[in-house]
Design a protein around this motif. Structure first.
Motif, mmCIF file in Angstrom:
data_model
loop_
_atom_site.group_PDB
_atom_site.id
_atom_site.type_symbol
_atom_site.label_atom_id
_atom_site.label_comp_id
_atom_site.label_asym_id
_atom_site.label_seq_id
_atom_site.Cartn_x
_atom_site.Cartn_y
_atom_site.Cartn_z
ATOM 1 N N LEU A 237 0.824 -1.209 0.000
ATOM 2 C CA LEU A 237 0.000 0.000 0.000
ATOM 3 C C LEU A 237 0.859 1.261 0.000
ATOM 4 O O LEU A 237 0.579 2.222 -0.726
ATOM 5 C CB LEU A 237 -0.932 0.001 1.221
ATOM 6 N N VAL A 238 1.900 1.246 0.817
ATOM 7 C CA VAL A 238 2.796 2.399 0.880
ATOM 8 C C VAL A 238 3.469 2.621 -0.470
ATOM 9 O O VAL A 238 3.487 3.726 -1.015
ATOM 10 C CB VAL A 238 3.855 2.204 1.982
ATOM 11 N N ASN A 239 4.008 1.540 -1.035
ATOM 12 C CA ASN A 239 4.730 1.652 -2.299
ATOM 13 C C ASN A 239 3.821 2.027 -3.469
ATOM 14 O O ASN A 239 4.229 2.742 -4.381
ATOM 15 C CB ASN A 239 5.454 0.343 -2.618
ATOM 16 N N ASN A 240 2.577 1.542 -3.443
ATOM 17 C CA ASN A 240 1.679 1.748 -4.579
ATOM 18 C C ASN A 240 0.783 2.973 -4.438
ATOM 19 O O ASN A 240 0.466 3.628 -5.431
ATOM 20 C CB ASN A 240 0.790 0.512 -4.779
ATOM 21 N N ASN A 241 0.345 3.285 -3.222
ATOM 22 C CA ASN A 241 -0.643 4.343 -3.025
ATOM 23 C C ASN A 241 -0.081 5.645 -2.464
ATOM 24 O O ASN A 241 -0.532 6.725 -2.835
ATOM 25 C CB ASN A 241 -1.767 3.857 -2.098
ATOM 26 N N PHE A 242 0.893 5.548 -1.568
ATOM 27 C CA PHE A 242 1.383 6.755 -0.908
ATOM 28 C C PHE A 242 2.044 7.739 -1.873
ATOM 29 O O PHE A 242 1.867 8.949 -1.706
ATOM 30 C CB PHE A 242 2.339 6.390 0.234
ATOM 31 N N PRO A 243 2.831 7.269 -2.869
ATOM 32 C CA PRO A 243 3.378 8.258 -3.807
ATOM 33 C C PRO A 243 2.297 9.087 -4.489
ATOM 34 O O PRO A 243 2.465 10.298 -4.675
ATOM 35 C CB PRO A 243 4.132 7.376 -4.821
ATOM 36 N N GLY A 244 1.162 8.446 -4.854
ATOM 37 C CA GLY A 244 0.054 9.181 -5.455
ATOM 38 C C GLY A 244 -0.543 10.188 -4.492
ATOM 39 O O GLY A 244 -0.907 11.305 -4.885
ATOM 40 N N MET A 245 -0.653 9.801 -3.221
ATOM 41 C CA MET A 245 -1.173 10.712 -2.210
ATOM 42 C C MET A 245 -0.209 11.876 -1.984
ATOM 43 O O MET A 245 -0.628 13.020 -1.767
ATOM 44 C CB MET A 245 -1.425 9.951 -0.906
ATOM 45 N N ILE A 246 1.093 11.581 -2.037
ATOM 46 C CA ILE A 246 2.095 12.637 -1.865
ATOM 47 C C ILE A 246 2.047 13.611 -3.047
ATOM 48 O O ILE A 246 2.143 14.829 -2.866
ATOM 49 C CB ILE A 246 3.508 12.010 -1.723
ATOM 50 N N VAL A 247 1.872 13.057 -4.248
ATOM 51 C CA VAL A 247 1.709 13.913 -5.426
ATOM 52 C C VAL A 247 0.483 14.803 -5.257
ATOM 53 O O VAL A 247 0.506 16.002 -5.567
ATOM 54 C CB VAL A 247 1.586 13.058 -6.713
ATOM 55 N N GLY A 248 -0.620 14.225 -4.744
ATOM 56 C CA GLY A 248 -1.837 15.000 -4.517
ATOM 57 C C GLY A 248 -1.668 16.072 -3.470
ATOM 58 O O GLY A 248 -2.307 17.131 -3.524
ATOM 59 N N LYS A 249 -0.788 15.812 -2.492
ATOM 60 C CA LYS A 249 -0.573 16.770 -1.411
ATOM 61 C C LYS A 249 0.266 17.966 -1.862
ATOM 62 O O LYS A 249 -0.025 19.111 -1.503
ATOM 63 C CB LYS A 249 0.118 16.065 -0.234
ATOM 64 N N TYR A 250 1.298 17.708 -2.655
ATOM 65 C CA TYR A 250 2.253 18.761 -2.999
ATOM 66 C C TYR A 250 2.073 19.336 -4.404
ATOM 67 O O TYR A 250 2.561 20.431 -4.680
ATOM 68 C CB TYR A 250 3.685 18.246 -2.841
ATOM 69 N N LEU A 251 1.406 18.587 -5.284
ATOM 70 C CA LEU A 251 1.255 19.049 -6.659
ATOM 71 C C LEU A 251 -0.223 19.248 -6.998
ATOM 72 O O LEU A 251 -1.027 19.464 -6.105
ATOM 73 C CB LEU A 251 1.938 18.059 -7.617
ATOM 74 N N THR A 252 -0.591 19.151 -8.256
ATOM 75 C CA THR A 252 -1.956 19.449 -8.686
ATOM 76 C C THR A 252 -2.715 18.183 -9.062
ATOM 77 O O THR A 252 -2.132 17.098 -9.187
ATOM 78 C CB THR A 252 -1.938 20.382 -9.907
ATOM 79 N N ALA A 253 -4.017 18.327 -9.286
ATOM 80 C CA ALA A 253 -4.838 17.192 -9.714
ATOM 81 C C ALA A 253 -4.381 16.667 -11.075
ATOM 82 O O ALA A 253 -4.489 15.472 -11.360
ATOM 83 C CB ALA A 253 -6.310 17.595 -9.772
ATOM 84 N N SER A 254 -3.857 17.531 -11.923
ATOM 85 C CA SER A 254 -3.340 17.111 -13.227
ATOM 86 C C SER A 254 -2.119 16.208 -13.070
ATOM 87 O O SER A 254 -1.944 15.226 -13.796
ATOM 88 C CB SER A 254 -2.977 18.323 -14.083
ATOM 89 N N ASP A 255 -1.261 16.527 -12.102
ATOM 90 C CA ASP A 255 -0.102 15.674 -11.816
ATOM 91 C C ASP A 255 -0.551 14.323 -11.279
ATOM 92 O O ASP A 255 0.054 13.288 -11.572
ATOM 93 C CB ASP A 255 0.829 16.364 -10.806
#
Length: 504
Positions: A237-255
């Protein structure tokens, strides 16, 4: 018969599923837009974190089923009773946890999200939490069906879910419904599949449930065993989902949408691997009970060669055609996804071609070291991802993942399997490594054709893809395939020729 047809159906499902999504994802992007599509994928990844509530129980069922089956039917019934009770309880917990997460969307996602996007995320989380709860209950019956090696029913069930969802969703999108309706469709279909699996398990396979004091000792044993599977699931879960959540936290919905496309294509490689290895889980447990390490090594080599061949065929095809494919499929603005996918998939080839090794570890109750070591590397992955996303943007989301996979799933697990699990990894790599040379010439041919020809149209895209695939298969058959594999291929071709003659 069940294994052979089940394996063929499993691969059919992989190709049908990804064929459907070739059309499905551009459809969603077209109707919903890049921002709402990214939001849909992000909330899905977030809510999927609730699957840690399973505590590894689903992955432990087959092992405990075979242990119980070697005792009495009552032991099997007590095992079923433990599982239905446990998963019923965590289904309730999942719904409550989803409600809490939905009410805190402002803390989970970027401040750049609009009020409307936050409201949609709230609704999606509630529905998806219910979906996860239904999935928990389904896992009880699905695990029993798999343990009984009824792979044909299981794969037909999967095929139904693959085909039904996009058909219904397309109709809803056509009439103006949005992402919330898509989630409701998923929930409705999964409820129907739950009822179908329950009816087959209870009605056809005569699955029974018993409850008593003996279950407490059984539950304790399952929890002890499953605790380390839980760590594995958390790592995934960390390897597959957390990077996406981190992208959502620091970048945009397009990213997030770019990262979602990367994850979807990467998922194809996981599906290609699991389609075959899942079929052999009951056999692995039988061989472990018989203490037959030589047969386990032989099985891992046979399955590993097939898995790696299929994975390399897919990866080479993506190297040749991936840029054009992403342009056709997702449209403009996703160009960076091509390189992200290649960088992520190459190190993953090692563990994906060795999935049987993980099942052997679990069957022998030797999966603890893997859980602890990969758990530590998952923490490293999160830290590196946070730093790299802020510095390098969305491409930074793959760096920590690649390093952790190479060290943990690659180096550490190969050493552990050889010295502690009883798998002869020297024999494994001696037999499997020749497969690695297969895509070199086909990729070279494909890249040359890509330079000489315009593959920005579908016809030339398919022509180059066909030439690449034929070149790959010829080189594999002539230079890499062993006598057993050649014999199996010749037998399949011969049977197909006979059927064609009968039809003619």
């Amino acid at each position: 018969m069940q294994k052979r047809i089940g394996a063929l159906l499993a691969y059919l499902n992989v190709f049908v599923q990804n064929g459907v999504y070739l059309l499905y994802t551009p459809l969603l992007l077209s109707f919903l837009g890049k921002s709402q599509y990214g939001l849909f994928q992000l909330t899905s990844q977030t809510v999927n974190a609730l699957t840690i509530l399973m505590m590894g129980f689903a992955g432990a069922y087959v092992r405990f089923y075979w242990v119980a089956k070697n005792k009495t039917q009552r032991d099997v019934n007590l095992l079923n009773g433990v599982y239905i009770t446990f998963f019923g309880f965590i289904s309730i917990v999942a719904v409550f946890a989803g409600y809490v997460m939905a009410n805190n969307t402002h803390l989970l996602y970027s401040d750049s999200f609009s009020k409307n996007e936050t409201l949609i995320a709230y609704k999606l989380m509630i529905i998806m939490a219910l979906n996860v709860a239904v999935g928990f209950l389904s896992s009880v019956f699905n695990s029993f069906i798999i343990a009984n090696e009824k792979f044909i029913f299981q794969q037909i069930r999967v095929l139904l879910s693959i085909l039904l969802q996009p058909i219904i969703v397309f109709c809803l999108l056509h009439f103006g419904y949005g992402v919330v309706a898509i989630s409701l469709v998923q929930l409705t279909i999964n409820i129907g599949l739950l009822l179908l699996s329950a009816r087959y398990a209870i009605g056809t396979l005569e699955m029974k449930f018993e409850f008593g004091r003996d279950q407490y000792a059984l539950l304790k044993g399952i929890i002890t065993f499953s605790g380390f599977i839980l760590i594995n699931q958390i790592v995934d879960l960390v390897n597959n989902n957390f990077p996406g959540m981190i992208v959502g936290k620091y970048l945009t919905a397009s990213d997030v949408a770019i990262y979602a496309v990367v994850i979807q294509i990467r998922a194809l490689f996981f599906q290609l691997s699991l389609a075959l290895s899942n079929i052999f889980v009951p056999q692995v447990n039988q061989l472990v009970l018989n203490q037959d390490d030589k047969s386990l090594t032989k099985l891992m080599v046979s399955v590993g060669r097939i898995q790696l061949t299929i994975l390399l065929l897919a990866l080479g095809g993506f190297v040749v055609l991936g840029e054009s494919f992403i342009k056709f499929w997702a449209g403009q603005g996703f160009e960076i996804a091509y390189w992200m996918i290649i960088v992520m998939v190459i190190p993953v080839l090692i563990p994906l071609s060795q999935n049987i090794g993980l099942e052997i570890q679990r069957a022998k109750n030797l999966h603890k070291i893997r859980s602890v070591s990969l758990g530590a590397l998952a923490v490293f992955n999160v830290i590196i991802t946070v730093l790299c996303v802020q510095k390098y943007g969305v491409f930074g989301s793959v760096i920590g993942y690649v390093i952790s996979i190479l060290i943990g799933n690659g180096l550490i697990m190969n050493i552990y399997n050889h010295f502690f699990v009883g798998i002869d990894m020297n024999v494994y790599w001696k037999r499997v490594s020749p497969v690695l040379i297969t895509p070199l010439i086909p990729i070279g041919v494909g890249l040359l054709l890509r330079l000489l020809l315009n593959i920005d149209n579908v016809v030339m895209f398919m022509v180059v893809g066909f030439i690449y695939m034929i070149t790959f298969l010829i080189i594999w058959f002539k230079c890499v395939a062993d006598n057993q594999e050649k014999k199996a291929i010749k037998t399949i071709v011969f049977k197909m020729m006979l059927k064609i003659k009968k039809i003619a």
